[in-house]
Design a protein around this motif. Structure first.
Motif, short mmCIF file in Angstrom:
data_model
loop_
_atom_site.label_atom_id
_atom_site.label_comp_id
_atom_site.label_asym_id
_atom_site.label_seq_id
_atom_site.Cartn_x
_atom_site.Cartn_y
_atom_site.Cartn_z
N GLN A 136 0.85 -1.18 0.00
CA GLN A 136 0.00 0.00 0.00
C GLN A 136 0.89 1.23 0.00
OE1 GLN A 136 -2.07 -1.05 3.76
NE2 GLN A 136 -3.96 -0.87 2.59
N GLU A 164 -15.70 2.58 7.18
CA GLU A 164 -15.32 1.26 7.64
C GLU A 164 -15.60 1.17 9.14
OE1 GLU A 164 -14.08 -1.40 5.98
OE2 GLU A 164 -14.16 -0.39 4.03
N ARG A 176 -19.22 -2.30 6.25
CA ARG A 176 -19.35 -0.92 5.81
C ARG A 176 -20.63 -0.33 6.40
NH1 ARG A 176 -17.54 -1.32 -0.62
NH2 ARG A 176 -15.35 -1.89 -0.18
N CYS A 187 -11.50 5.10 8.78
CA CYS A 187 -11.29 4.98 7.34
C CYS A 187 -12.62 5.10 6.62
CB CYS A 187 -10.62 3.65 7.02
SG CYS A 187 -10.25 3.41 5.28
N GLY A 189 -14.53 5.11 2.60
CA GLY A 189 -14.44 4.79 1.19
C GLY A 189 -15.04 5.89 0.34
N GLU A 213 -9.15 5.51 -3.54
CA GLU A 213 -10.54 5.48 -3.08
C GLU A 213 -10.68 5.35 -1.57
OE1 GLU A 213 -12.48 2.43 -5.31
OE2 GLU A 213 -12.28 3.49 -7.21
N TRP A 214 -9.59 5.51 -0.84
CA TRP A 214 -9.64 5.36 0.61
C TRP A 214 -9.01 6.57 1.26
CZ3 TRP A 214 -12.01 0.82 2.05
CH2 TRP A 214 -12.06 -0.20 1.09
N PRO A 233 -7.37 0.27 2.73
CA PRO A 233 -7.73 0.55 4.11
C PRO A 233 -6.69 0.04 5.09
CG PRO A 233 -8.87 -1.40 3.36
CD PRO A 233 -8.10 -0.88 2.18
N GLY A 236 -4.97 -3.53 5.23
CA GLY A 236 -5.24 -3.92 3.85
C GLY A 236 -4.30 -4.98 3.30
N HIS A 240 -7.30 -6.44 1.73
CA HIS A 240 -7.42 -5.94 0.35
C HIS A 240 -6.03 -5.91 -0.29
CE1 HIS A 240 -11.19 -4.45 2.08
NE2 HIS A 240 -11.64 -4.30 0.86
#
Length: 261
Positions: A136, A164, A176, A187, A189, A213-214, A233, A236, A240
């Motif tokens: 990230q 989040e 979410r 956090c 989105g 997008e975060w 996030p 992540g 993610h």
């Protein structure tokens, strides 16, 4: 040695030896970032925010990172490294550093700063010519709550798609929820890209934008408000993962733009 860029009445000070952090951003002689060794604005690579218990999985392998915010690992490794200066002009500077121990993979991080009279463009590139790895990238600016000129405190305006949900371990639960009122260490989105406006009434408006997008908003401290655009996030690396490969680097950009009020 610090690097200074100027454009019009904007002045940017970067410290490559101190994690390539922004030490100062002055607009018309007014400082907008909290000063101090831990503050300014620092880069978050190769992860952003907290990684749960300092551990992440890559396939069947579990890696352990230093736990520097017990019980978690926080904000990556590059803010603790000395960076190399690749190029500096009057309004642009480029720096690089190498990933390695305690990060378990090899890679190169490039950070670009481009200063204009009314904006600052920040870019990250995370590359590998070796094994692929999850990563990230993001920025952690500490904007002053009050600019110290007798004006009012900063006001935040943003319209996230969701928040989040934060668990008791300070990490997203994976659920979410509708955005809750602050104060935040949370956090959000923003599917159309990060778009947050900081307004110091009758003084300055500053917008933080990114195609990422975060964004993490941290406005609990009395002295500062943090608006942190990032590629994923908190935690992540586990929830993610975005892999950096030899043919697919991670690239992230953020633009801060401002106008006097």
């Amino acid at each position: 040695m610090q690097t200074r860029l100027t454009a019009g009445d904007a002045e940017l000070t970067i410290s490559p030896e101190h994690g390539c952090r922004i030490e100062s951003l002055r607009i018309g002689g007014t400082e907008v970032l909290r000063q101090g060794e831990r503050f300014g604005s620092f880069p978050m690579v190769p992860w952003c925010g907290r990684t749960e218990n300092g551990r992440f999985r890559d396939g069947a392998t579990t890696h352990q990172l230093p736990v520097n915010a017990p019980p978690h690992a926080i904000h990556g490794t590059v803010r603790d490294l000395a960076w190399n200066t690749a190029r500096v002009s009057g309004t642009e500077a480029v720096f690089t550093c190498e990933l390695g121990d305690p990060w378990p993979y090899k890679g190169t991080v490039t950070q670009v700063f481009e200063l204009a009279e009314d904006s600052l463009t920040l870019r990250f590139g995370v590359e590998t010519y070796d094994a692929s790895f999850p990563a990230q990238a993001g920025w952690h600016p500490w904007f002053l709550r009050n600019l110290g000129n007798g004006g009012r405190d900063v006001e935040l305006d943003f319209a996230p798609g969701w928040q989040e949900e934060r668990g008791g371990n300070h990490l997203p639960t994976g659920r979410r929820i509708d955005p809750l009122p602050g104060p935040w260490d949370d956090c959000f989105g923003m599917p159309g890209g990060v778009d947050v406006t900081l307004t110091w009434p009758e003084e300055l408006e500053l917008k933080v934008g990114s195609r990422a997008e975060w964004v993490v908003i941290y406005d609990e401290p009395a002295e500062a408000v943090c608006v942190e655009p990032q590629s994923g996030p908190p935690n992540g690396l586990n929830t993610h993962p975005r892999y950096v490969t030899p043919i697919d680097p991670l690239e992230v950009e953020s633009v801060w733009s401002w106008r006097r009020l």
